[in-house]
Design a protein around this motif. Sequence first.
Motif, short mmCIF file in Angstrom:
data_model
loop_
_atom_site.label_atom_id
_atom_site.label_comp_id
_atom_site.label_asym_id
_atom_site.label_seq_id
_atom_site.Cartn_x
_atom_site.Cartn_y
_atom_site.Cartn_z
N ALA A 56 1.30 4.16 -2.91
CA ALA A 56 0.83 5.36 -2.30
C ALA A 56 2.25 6.70 -2.70
CB ALA A 56 0.31 5.45 -1.16
N ASP A 57 3.51 5.60 -2.80
CA ASP A 57 4.60 6.50 -2.48
C ASP A 57 5.05 7.55 -1.66
OD1 ASP A 57 7.13 7.09 -3.43
OD2 ASP A 57 6.24 9.34 -5.20
N ASP A 58 4.54 6.52 -0.40
CA ASP A 58 4.50 7.73 0.23
C ASP A 58 6.05 7.07 1.10
OD1 ASP A 58 4.10 8.16 3.35
OD2 ASP A 58 2.07 8.14 3.20
N ARG A 59 6.62 7.93 1.74
CA ARG A 59 8.12 7.74 1.77
C ARG A 59 8.44 7.21 3.06
NH1 ARG A 59 12.12 10.58 -2.46
NH2 ARG A 59 11.22 9.75 -3.52
N THR A 60 7.36 8.10 4.13
CA THR A 60 7.70 8.35 5.27
C THR A 60 7.16 6.76 6.18
OG1 THR A 60 7.57 10.85 5.68
CG2 THR A 60 7.09 9.61 7.61
N ALA A 61 5.92 6.42 5.44
CA ALA A 61 5.01 5.50 5.63
C ALA A 61 5.73 3.82 5.44
CB ALA A 61 3.44 5.61 5.21
N SER A 62 6.02 4.43 4.45
CA SER A 62 7.08 3.03 3.67
C SER A 62 8.76 2.35 4.63
CB SER A 62 7.50 3.43 2.25
OG SER A 62 6.63 3.70 1.04
N ARG A 107 0.86 -1.06 -0.66
CA ARG A 107 0.06 -0.12 0.32
C ARG A 107 0.75 1.84 0.58
NH1 ARG A 107 -3.69 -3.47 3.58
NH2 ARG A 107 -1.90 -2.25 5.06
N THR A 108 2.16 0.94 0.85
CA THR A 108 2.94 2.75 0.69
C THR A 108 3.57 2.51 -0.16
OG1 THR A 108 4.56 1.08 2.17
CG2 THR A 108 3.05 2.29 3.08
N HIS A 109 4.08 1.59 -1.06
CA HIS A 109 5.00 1.49 -2.44
C HIS A 109 4.14 2.09 -3.65
CE1 HIS A 109 7.17 0.65 -5.29
NE2 HIS A 109 5.99 0.24 -6.41
#
Length: 264
Positions: A146-152, A142-144
């Motif tokens: 969304a390209d969400d770096r902090t969540a990744s 999911r985080t990948h």
Amino acid sequence: MPSDSISPFERVDHEGLAQTIADQIEEMIVSGVLREGTRLPPERELALSMGVSRPKLREAIKQLEQAGLVTVRHGEGTFIADLIGAAMSPALTRLYSKHEAAFRDYLEFRREQECFAAALAAERATDEDCQTLRETVAELERTHDADDRTASMEADVRFHQTVVDASHNSLMVHTMRSIYALMRSHVFYNRDYLRAIDGTGQALLDQHRAIAEAILDAQPDTAAEAAARHIEYVAESFQVHHLRRRREIVASRRRLLLGLGDPF
């Protein structure tokens, strides 16, 4: 809390032994079920779930507090004490950011420990461990997307800790938790260098999936090999990123000199 509610705490048969209560909590600390900073349930709830009187529970908590295992904060509750501490001081962490050899040592250590942990997890993971691992992989996906770096980053740390937890080796659980705390720093977890090779992070996601699949399929050798490939890829990515940054610095300095009238 109703007496039939689900609780991680077991009922204590020996009402007269506060030590029995303390022993159970100690075992949960050693095994990594109760972690640093975890708040114990309120006194009434905990006494009910363990089937003991509140005076006996207070006596047990007092023993744990005197042993340095819990911290009682008046008005807030009882918390598991910080038993591991930081793996490195901030000063030493800064040194690692400046010395490539030291950072390679960090990755070398992780490689050996994570291969061992993955192999053990493939042999020992319970149904609950497997479900947690599946959920963590789903979070990575999911985080990948969304390209969400902090969540990744947080999902990445949770993934590796989940694998170690599934090894059911208490010393490794506590040691690696301290090591993984370093991943949250820019020195030990940097999306720029982790994406230096493929640019997207897809390779990292595929590597995490490969580790998880081998564990879920109960294939210790395959799990260890997948963990080794992952750390080797991280090391290669760091090297590619570092060399690229060096070239960028040289090119920037060259252009600056040209702008200052360098005849060459």
